[in-house]
Design a protein around this motif. Structure first.
Motif, PDB file in Angstrom:
ATOM      1  N   GLY A  36     -25.179   6.876   6.508  1.00 29.63           N
ATOM      2  CA  GLY A  36     -23.749   7.200   6.508  1.00 29.63           C
ATOM      3  C   GLY A  36     -23.490   8.575   7.082  1.00 29.63           C
ATOM      4  N   ASP A  59     -25.143   4.799  10.919  1.00 26.99           N
ATOM      5  CA  ASP A  59     -23.741   4.544  10.538  1.00 26.99           C
ATOM      6  C   ASP A  59     -23.194   3.391  11.373  1.00 26.99           C
ATOM      7  OD1 ASP A  59     -20.875   4.857   9.768  1.00 26.99           O
ATOM      8  OD2 ASP A  59     -21.625   6.681   8.851  1.00 26.99           O
ATOM      9  N   ASP A  86     -25.854  -1.419  10.258  1.00 31.29           N
ATOM     10  CA  ASP A  86     -25.925  -1.414   8.798  1.00 31.29           C
ATOM     11  C   ASP A  86     -27.265  -0.847   8.322  1.00 31.29           C
ATOM     12  OD1 ASP A  86     -25.120  -2.248   6.074  1.00 31.29           O
ATOM     13  OD2 ASP A  86     -26.859  -3.547   6.312  1.00 31.29           O
ATOM     14  N   ALA A  87     -27.154   0.128   7.435  1.00 28.05           N
ATOM     15  CA  ALA A  87     -28.359   0.824   6.980  1.00 28.05           C
ATOM     16  C   ALA A  87     -29.317  -0.120   6.250  1.00 28.05           C
ATOM     17  CB  ALA A  87     -27.965   1.975   6.057  1.00 28.05           C
ATOM     18  N   PHE A 105     -24.778  11.621   2.049  1.00 26.58           N
ATOM     19  CA  PHE A 105     -23.757  12.612   1.732  1.00 26.58           C
ATOM     20  C   PHE A 105     -22.378  11.957   1.734  1.00 26.58           C
ATOM     21  CE2 PHE A 105     -26.969  15.624   3.818  1.00 26.58           C
ATOM     22  CZ  PHE A 105     -27.628  15.815   2.604  1.00 26.58           C
ATOM     23  N   PHE A 106     -21.752  11.993   0.579  1.00 25.61           N
ATOM     24  CA  PHE A 106     -20.400  11.475   0.380  1.00 25.61           C
ATOM     25  C   PHE A 106     -20.302   9.983   0.714  1.00 25.61           C
ATOM     26  CE2 PHE A 106     -20.653  15.915   0.769  1.00 25.61           C
ATOM     27  CZ  PHE A 106     -19.971  16.337  -0.345  1.00 25.61           C
ATOM     28  N   THR A 176     -19.794  18.684   5.413  1.00 26.25           N
ATOM     29  CA  THR A 176     -19.452  17.437   6.104  1.00 26.25           C
ATOM     30  C   THR A 176     -17.930  17.256   6.078  1.00 26.25           C
ATOM     31  OG1 THR A 176     -19.397  15.901   4.243  1.00 26.25           O
ATOM     32  CG2 THR A 176     -21.577  16.426   5.147  1.00 26.25           C
TER      33      THR A 176
HETATM   34  C1  LIG Z   1     -17.248   8.498   3.113  1.00 21.02           C
HETATM   35  S1  LIG Z   1     -18.093   8.456   4.628  1.00 21.02           S
HETATM   36  C2  LIG Z   1     -19.083   9.966   4.621  1.00 21.02           C
HETATM   37  C3  LIG Z   1     -19.530  10.346   5.989  1.00 21.02           C
HETATM   38  C4  LIG Z   1     -20.270  11.688   6.069  1.00 21.02           C
HETATM   39  N1  LIG Z   1     -21.547  11.632   5.401  1.00 21.02           N
HETATM   40  C5  LIG Z   1     -19.434  12.809   5.522  1.00 21.02           C
HETATM   41  O1  LIG Z   1     -19.758  13.316   4.437  1.00 21.02           O
HETATM   42  O2  LIG Z   1     -18.459  13.179   6.177  1.00 21.02           O
HETATM   43  C6  LIG Z   1     -19.318   7.225   4.361  1.00 21.02           C
HETATM   44  C7  LIG Z   1     -19.943   6.742   5.637  1.00 21.02           C
HETATM   45  O3  LIG Z   1     -20.964   5.810   5.307  1.00 21.02           O
HETATM   46  C8  LIG Z   1     -20.942   4.772   6.255  1.00 21.02           C
HETATM   47  N2  LIG Z   1     -21.583   3.595   5.652  1.00 21.02           N
HETATM   48  C9  LIG Z   1     -21.282   3.019   4.479  1.00 21.02           C
HETATM   49  N3  LIG Z   1     -22.088   1.977   4.237  1.00 21.02           N
HETATM   50  C10 LIG Z   1     -22.945   1.926   5.279  1.00 21.02           C
HETATM   51  C11 LIG Z   1     -24.027   1.071   5.630  1.00 21.02           C
HETATM   52  N4  LIG Z   1     -24.402   0.070   4.820  1.00 21.02           N
HETATM   53  N5  LIG Z   1     -24.686   1.298   6.776  1.00 21.02           N
HETATM   54  C12 LIG Z   1     -24.321   2.312   7.595  1.00 21.02           C
HETATM   55  N6  LIG Z   1     -23.308   3.144   7.320  1.00 21.02           N
HETATM   56  C13 LIG Z   1     -22.625   2.957   6.179  1.00 21.02           C
HETATM   57  C14 LIG Z   1     -19.463   4.585   6.578  1.00 21.02           C
HETATM   58  O4  LIG Z   1     -19.271   3.957   7.839  1.00 21.02           O
HETATM   59  C15 LIG Z   1     -18.987   6.024   6.571  1.00 21.02           C
HETATM   60  O5  LIG Z   1     -19.067   6.618   7.856  1.00 21.02           O
END
Ligand SMILES: C[S@@+](CC[C@H](N)C(=O)[O-])C[C@H]1O[C@@H](n2cnc3c(N)ncnc32)[C@H](O)[C@@H]1O
Length: 199
Positions: A36, A59, A86-87, A105-106, A176
């Motif tokens: 993410g 992401d 997808d992670a 993070f977040f 972030t």
């Molecule tokens: C709330 S945002 C936080 C982004 C960054 N870490 C920040 O603190 O600004 C959560 C991020 O996780 C990504 N995300 C959530 N589930 C995911 C997954 N299964 N695989 C990849 N990315 C994922 C979302 O697309 C999003 O960009």
């Protein structure tokens, strides 16, 4: 930057054969997986600040991955690769204990009780995330949602293979976008570091 060319050069497929980090980065080093990476700003800064580590940022967010591709090209970063996907699917490509650190993070908070099963660490996904961390490695999480922190603390606290818990904000961690938003809204930051016990 042309997306197709850059993603071919610096992207790793979400699905495929088991990953060999030495083949990917051309060296033996400490591998960090970030789940993410969002808009990618903090991730790019971490990759520049940690030339001795190799980072894989995952992401589904296309503009954030595009930004990271640009940072890799402009800053000539050889220690950063991206996964646009997808992670959890990508972790399927990762052998047990492939990395020294996982950073989240977040994460999306999914605050409503009915949505909590969607949380990144819910539904057995914590097991899969921990599987890819080598013994002695760490899971580093930060969130601005107090309830999420308590929920994760309970989940991790129930595991005999984890040690650790809350830590003060890591000064080495770049701000972030979502942390900035949380702070602007007056929310506290909750940071946790868990170590995977050596067998
Ligand atoms: C709330 S945002 C936080 C982004 C960054 N870490 C920040 O603190 O600004 C959560 C991020 O996780 C990504 N995300 C959530 N589930 C995911 C997954 N299964 N695989 C990849 N990315 C994922 C979302 O697309 C999003 O960009």
């Amino acid at each position: 930057m042309i997306w197709d060319e850059a993603i071919d050069r610096w992207g790793l497929d979400e699905q495929g054969p088991l990953l060999d980090p030495v083949a990917v980065f051309g060296r033996e080093s400490e591998l960090v997986i970030e789940i993410g990476s969002g808009d990618g700003r903090a991730t790019g800064e971490m990759a520049q600040a940690e030339p001795g580590r190799d980072l894989i940022a995952i992401d589904v967010h296309t503009p954030g991955i595009a930004r990271l591709l640009e940072v890799i090209e402009v800053e000539h970063l050889s220690n950063l690769r991206v996964v646009h996907g997808d992670a959890m699917s990508f972790l399927g490509r990762c052998p047990d204990g492939i990395c020294a650190r996982v950073r989240v993070f977040f994460p999306d908070p999914w605050p409503k009780r009915k949505q909590q099963h969607r949380r990144l660490f819910a539904g057995g996904r914590l097991d899969e995330i921990l599987r890819v961390i080598a013994p002695g490695g760490t899971l580093h999480v930060a969130t601005d949602i107090a309830e999420y922190a308590t929920w994760l603390e309970r989940l991790c606290g129930a595991r005999p293979d984890l040690v650790g818990g809350r830590i003060p904000r890591d000064p080495a961690r770049p701000l972030t976008k979502f942390e900035e938003n949380g702070r602007a809204a007056g929310r506290d930051i909750h940071e946790m570091l868990y170590g995977l016990r050596k067998a």
